[in-house]
Design a protein around this motif. Structure first.
Motif, mmCIF file in Angstrom:
data_model
loop_
_atom_site.group_PDB
_atom_site.id
_atom_site.type_symbol
_atom_site.label_atom_id
_atom_site.label_comp_id
_atom_site.label_asym_id
_atom_site.label_seq_id
_atom_site.Cartn_x
_atom_site.Cartn_y
_atom_site.Cartn_z
ATOM 1 N N ASP A 1 -16.964 7.471 -0.308
ATOM 2 C CA ASP A 1 -15.635 8.020 -0.074
ATOM 3 C C ASP A 1 -14.894 7.941 -1.621
ATOM 4 O O ASP A 1 -14.831 6.996 -2.067
ATOM 5 C CB ASP A 1 -14.831 7.032 0.947
ATOM 6 N N LEU A 2 -14.733 9.053 -1.873
ATOM 7 C CA LEU A 2 -14.327 8.962 -3.431
ATOM 8 C C LEU A 2 -12.843 8.391 -3.501
ATOM 9 O O LEU A 2 -11.899 8.706 -2.746
ATOM 10 C CB LEU A 2 -14.037 10.539 -3.850
ATOM 11 N N ALA A 3 -12.680 7.565 -4.613
ATOM 12 C CA ALA A 3 -11.288 7.043 -4.676
ATOM 13 C C ALA A 3 -10.366 8.202 -5.252
ATOM 14 O O ALA A 3 -10.825 9.020 -6.080
ATOM 15 C CB ALA A 3 -11.431 5.864 -5.794
ATOM 16 N N SER A 4 -9.060 7.928 -4.860
ATOM 17 C CA SER A 4 -7.971 9.065 -5.173
ATOM 18 C C SER A 4 -7.256 8.389 -6.199
ATOM 19 O O SER A 4 -6.923 7.268 -6.367
ATOM 20 C CB SER A 4 -7.328 9.515 -3.988
ATOM 21 N N GLU A 5 -6.827 9.490 -7.292
ATOM 22 C CA GLU A 5 -5.882 9.186 -8.388
ATOM 23 C C GLU A 5 -4.591 8.848 -7.427
ATOM 24 O O GLU A 5 -3.777 8.229 -8.063
ATOM 25 C CB GLU A 5 -5.801 10.223 -9.317
ATOM 26 N N ARG A 6 -4.242 9.068 -6.435
ATOM 27 C CA ARG A 6 -2.957 9.072 -5.627
ATOM 28 C C ARG A 6 -2.664 7.653 -5.389
ATOM 29 O O ARG A 6 -1.738 6.916 -5.299
ATOM 30 C CB ARG A 6 -2.890 9.778 -4.642
ATOM 31 N N GLU A 7 -4.013 6.693 -5.149
ATOM 32 C CA GLU A 7 -3.867 5.264 -4.929
ATOM 33 C C GLU A 7 -3.082 4.658 -5.876
ATOM 34 O O GLU A 7 -2.488 3.667 -5.906
ATOM 35 C CB GLU A 7 -5.193 4.744 -4.808
ATOM 36 N N ARG A 8 -3.084 5.262 -7.281
ATOM 37 C CA ARG A 8 -2.384 4.233 -8.435
ATOM 38 C C ARG A 8 -1.311 5.263 -8.934
ATOM 39 O O ARG A 8 -0.722 4.989 -9.835
ATOM 40 C CB ARG A 8 -3.383 4.074 -9.717
ATOM 41 N N GLY A 9 -0.763 6.091 -7.993
ATOM 42 C CA GLY A 9 0.435 6.737 -8.039
ATOM 43 C C GLY A 9 0.715 8.032 -8.697
ATOM 44 O O GLY A 9 1.720 8.546 -8.932
ATOM 45 N N PHE A 10 -0.587 8.883 -8.657
ATOM 46 C CA PHE A 10 -0.356 10.228 -9.144
ATOM 47 C C PHE A 10 -0.895 11.231 -8.212
ATOM 48 O O PHE A 10 -0.849 11.222 -7.148
ATOM 49 C CB PHE A 10 -1.099 10.258 -10.242
ATOM 50 N N ALA A 11 -1.653 12.278 -8.461
ATOM 51 C CA ALA A 11 -2.090 13.325 -7.712
ATOM 52 C C ALA A 11 -3.264 12.868 -6.624
ATOM 53 O O ALA A 11 -3.851 12.044 -6.827
ATOM 54 C CB ALA A 11 -2.538 14.586 -8.535
ATOM 55 N N MET A 12 -3.049 13.860 -5.576
ATOM 56 C CA MET A 12 -4.430 13.698 -4.706
ATOM 57 C C MET A 12 -5.701 14.314 -5.183
ATOM 58 O O MET A 12 -5.675 15.419 -4.722
ATOM 59 C CB MET A 12 -3.907 14.169 -3.087
ATOM 60 N N PRO B 1 -2.754 -0.478 1.165
ATOM 61 C CA PRO B 1 -3.278 -1.898 1.452
ATOM 62 C C PRO B 1 -4.662 -1.607 2.287
ATOM 63 O O PRO B 1 -4.946 -0.797 2.797
ATOM 64 C CB PRO B 1 -2.133 -2.740 2.186
ATOM 65 N N GLY B 2 -5.492 -2.719 2.213
ATOM 66 C CA GLY B 2 -6.573 -2.977 3.057
ATOM 67 C C GLY B 2 -7.793 -2.062 2.626
ATOM 68 O O GLY B 2 -8.818 -1.746 3.600
ATOM 69 N N LEU B 3 -7.961 -1.527 1.668
ATOM 70 C CA LEU B 3 -8.905 -0.582 1.227
ATOM 71 C C LEU B 3 -10.280 -1.184 0.667
ATOM 72 O O LEU B 3 -10.202 -2.415 0.060
ATOM 73 C CB LEU B 3 -8.739 0.646 0.049
#
Length: 855
Positions: free
Chosen positions: A345-356, A393-395
């Motif tokens: 499952d590719l990590a999303s840049e959104r997780e750290r506050g930016f684009a999906m 959370p919880g990823l």
């Protein structure tokens, strides 16, 4: 909403950031006068040769030449570019050739370091220019560049004297940076023409044609000669993600379409556009499209070190980002290879506050390196890109994986801790990544070599930003080198890292010049680093050079007038929060309480700030004041008020009834914990919200009756009319923005107001969360504030005021003309705070003991 009895409160009141310096027990709190005198520091950069250093210094806020920039001027304008010649040791000076009255930002150096690209803005006029470092002469280019902070539209140097950039079409030149100024000028001309009676002033907006492909978005691709100032048009249309090949002879880009028709049966996660991969032969001027039928995500392109292949993240027409895959295209033949990440499952840049969009991938020889996590149980045969929320959370843990063309993969960093999602540098033999244990090169064969051992201290990557790429986006280009902060050990400092052109990159360490100094720019070739030292309010820039005085050379100092300001004391208040729909689901959270300086008064009046999704932090490293924010909590503390940021985690404010339907319970639980500290007067609690917090505050006010007053500013009040309505000022000059609010309510993740349905399908969810329909339930006096040039239409608060008026409530409504997302004008900022003071006095929520002088 049902009112929950407060559960057991696990109270932990701990002072977290005591700002009051020794010997200043009578120091004054922050005043508005002091805030409006604030200066700032922006980006800084060394050129490739190590001779030149440029940095942005932000002049005192009250001395700005104009306040028309974007939808608010503070934090984003007032910049001036300064230069330092490290070769002759001269003192810093304003960059010659730039209009000293303009706002000016660093963009990038030419490859040989002799020229600097600069963005400028003044009174609605935006421009790109290039300045000679030796002479200071600048050439300003036309047409006007299309740019934003996302990195999608960065200008690129294609030689030492040529730039390529995406430009705006005639008539849209000021629609971004000069949005308010351009809109005001256009309306003035249109009104005058209509009143004269001799000119047609109509326009027409049409729904999008039902076709599978759209016309190109308007614009041009422009080549500028920085020596002569001449420009030529390379292509018609809008182009994003410009990427120069390693050989410098070809330019890859994404051709951006106009908006596509909306599918009435599909939820909208973004305004639909197509982005086609093209590349230009810069010698012949020819253009070729690659990867037919593929729609690419912007800011994901990368060239192979050999210059024969392109990498990007794309999906087939009719799909979407969740169905995307990394694709590699051979530019000579057009052959496309899909790298399917089965089991990941590719990590999303959104997780750290930016684009999906997925984190950036990189070439590893014939394979690629991706940042991902294993799929959850039951999805082992799938290749996923799951929409995520910020800080979800919880990823499961994420790692760098080597991905083969046949879909096989191997983990490269599974034995490392705290692996960074961002490659610091990339080359033929090295993708440089950071982990807790140090810096490592991932080689083309998948082997790993350690460049820096972090046993003696922690490492933090220091991204280099520019006007068109916000630094924290952290997608550095190959060959630029990197900078890492060494902290937490016995000898803190800066690690200067060279380009990864062959083998392991070179690295050099420079010791920090002072306690708490943080590196912000560095040059391995120049053997130099620029450090920032001091609090986030008062600061100094120190230049450290190899073999020179280790204390550093002072280059700039700002905000001495704030050194004796007593900002107050942050405390963390911990308690247990239950889910409003399921009492068996609970977690420990903490809200942040700011107590005013120089007061022994107990209990205190309290300003409670709400914003959906907030998980506040009140550790010592929380910034004191990083820019002249007219919404700063320290202005409340300086007036003698306590101030609280309430924890409102997204999972605990959303219920089956809607995205904020449980917010009142979460706020009530937080208030119980705050009152248990003994610091707060329960009869003088004022609820406040700005932007998304405004609709939240109004909703809570209708379902909780614990507040002496309500302040709501620059938000909305009716979810249905907000969904369908115009996006404020953006709809006037660019009708493509109509429908822009669909995304806020339909997105699967990344939105605090996601309902996952349209008002056609779920009207009840929209009206259940709309405070305008609950105006009769609001008992406290209300102060509404809005602006006519906000991205949230002021009509929303026209509705809210009318609802309160009709319900017979106590309300006052302040409207600011010419302002965007809150006041930018110093006069209007002063007026806003004068109205706050008068409102607080009127509702009886002022401190019992007068605070320091307000101005």
């Amino acid at each position: 909403m049902r009112q929950l009895l407060p559960g057991p409160i696990v109270l932990a009141l701990a002072a977290c950031s005591i700002v009051l310096p020794p010997g200043t027990a009578t120091s004054q709190g922050l005043t508005l006068d002091a805030l409006l005198k604030m200066e700032g520091l922006g980006e800084a950069r060394f050129d490739s040769t190590g001779r030149w250093l440029v940095f942005e210094r932000i002049r005192p806020y009250e001395t700005f030449p104009d306040y028309s920039y974007r939808t608010h001027a503070f934090h984003s304008s007032g910049h001036q570019v300064w230069r330092v010649d490290l070769q002759d040791g001269s003192e810093p000076e304003l960059m010659p050739g730039i209009d000293p009255s303009a706002h000016a930002w660093i963009e990038s150096f030419s490859p040989d370091g002799t020229r600097l690209a600069v963005m400028q803005y003044r009174a609605g006029i935006f421009s790109l220019s290039a300045c000679e470092m030796e002479t200071g002469g600048c050439k300003v280019f036309e047409p006007v560049p299309r740019t934003d902070w996302t990195g999608d539209y960065r200008p690129v140097w294609i030689s030492d004297e040529e730039l390529v950039y995406t430009a705006l079409p005639e008539g849209q030149e000021a629609a971004q940076a000069g949005l308010r100024a351009a809109t005001g000028a256009w309306l003035t001309r249109s009104w005058a023409a209509a009143w004269r009676g001799d000119t047609v002033t109509s326009d027409e907006v049409r729904t999008r044609r039902p076709v599978t492909h759209s016309d190109p978005a308007s614009g041009f691709l422009v080549k500028a000669n920085v020596r002569t100032g001449e420009t030529t048009i390379l292509a018609q249309g809008r182009y994003a993600d410009l990427r120069l090949s390693p050989g410098g002879d070809r330019l890859a880009a994404l051709a951006v379409s106009g908006p596509l028709p909306l599918d009435p049966d599909r939820l909208q996660a973004a305004i639909p556009r197509q982005r086609r991969l093209v590349y230009f032969d810069l010698e012949t001027g020819s253009q070729e499209q690659l990867a037919e039928g593929m729609d690419f995500a912007a800011y994901t392109l990368a060239w192979a070190p050999e210059g024969d292949r392109l990498l990007g993240f794309a999906w087939e027409d009719g799909g979407g980002p969740s169905s995307g895959r990394f694709r590699v295209i051979e530019t000579a033949t057009g052959k496309l290879t899909t790298f399917t990440h089965t089991g990941l499952d590719l990590a999303s840049e959104r997780e750290r506050g930016f684009a999906m969009r997925p984190e950036r991938a990189a070439f590893l020889g014939k394979d690629i390196a991706i940042f991902a996590r294993p799929v959850s149980i039951g999805h082992e045969r799938e290749a996923l890109f799951t929409p995520r929320d910020i800080g979800e959370p919880g990823l499961a843990r994420t790692d760098w994986y080597r991905l083969f063309a046949d879909g096989a993969h191997e983990v490269l960093t599974g034995d490392l801790d705290d692996v960074s999602s961002v490659p610091l540098e990339m080359g033929a033999d090295c993708v440089l990544i950071k982990a807790r244990q140090g810096l490592y090169c991932l080689s083309s064969g998948g082997q790993r070599k350690q460049l820096v051992n972090a046993a003696s201290g922690n490492l933090r990557f220091v991204p280099a930003g520019s006007y068109s790429t916000y630094g924290s986006l952290s997608r550095p280009d190959a060959g630029a080198g990197a900078l890492a902060e060494v902290r937490g050990g016995e000898v803190p400092g800066a690690m200067l890292i060279g380009p990864a052109s062959a083998g392991l990159p070179d690295a050099k360490f420079l010791k920090s010049p002072a306690k708490g100094a943080v590196p912000i720019a560095g040059s391995l070739k120049g053997g130099a680093a620029l450090f920032r030292v001091g609090s986030r309010a008062g600061a100094e820039l120190l230049l450290v050079r190899e073999g020179a005085d280790t204390r550093g050379r002072p280059l700039a100092r700002i905000n001495d007038h704030l050194q004796d300001v007593a900002f107050g004391t942050w405390h963390s208040v911990s308690y247990r929060l239950e889910h409003p729909g399921d009492a068996s689901v609970a977690e420990d959270v903490a809200s942040c309480l700011l107590l005013p300086p120089n007061t022994t008064e107990v209990p205190l009046p309290l300003i409670v700030e709400v914003y959906p999704g907030t998980v506040p932090r009140c550790e010592p490293r929380t910034p004191i004041l990083s820019y002249p924010n007219p919404n700063s909590p320290y202005l409340w503390a300086g007036r003698g008020y306590a101030y609280a940021r309430i924890a409102l985690p997204r999972d605990y404010i959303g219920t089956e009834d809607g995205p904020i339907a449980g917010m009142d319970e979460a706020v009530d639980t937080g208030l119980d914990a705050l009152l248990a500290t003994g610091h707060i007067d329960p009869d003088k609690i004022v609820l406040s919200g700005f932007s998304q917090g405004a609709v939240s505050a109004l909703y809570v006010a209708a379902h909780s009756h614990r507040f002496a007053a309500i302040i709501a500013r620059n938000g909305w009040a009716d979810l249905t009319s907000h969904y369908f309505g115009p996006p404020g000022i953006y709809s006037i000059l660019d009708p493509d923005y109509f429908g822009g609010e669909f995304i806020r309510y339909e997105a699967e993740a990344g939105s605090e107001f996601s309902i996952g349905q349209t008002p056609f399908d779920a009207p009840e969810a929209f009206y259940r969360n709309s405070p305008v329909l609950f105006a009769k339930q609001i008992d406290a006096p209300v102060l509404l504030m809005h602006s006519d040039m906000d991205s949230f239409s002021m009509d929303q608060f026209d509705e809210m005021y009318s609802a309160l008026l009709r319900a017979g409530k106590d309300a006052r409504y302040v409207r600011y003309w010419g302002e965007g997302h809150g006041p930018s004008s110093p006069a209007n900022i002063r007026d806003m705070w004068a109205r706050f003071d008068a409102f607080m006095e009127e509702v009886g929520a002022v401190p019992a003991v007068a605070g320091p002088s307000l101005e």
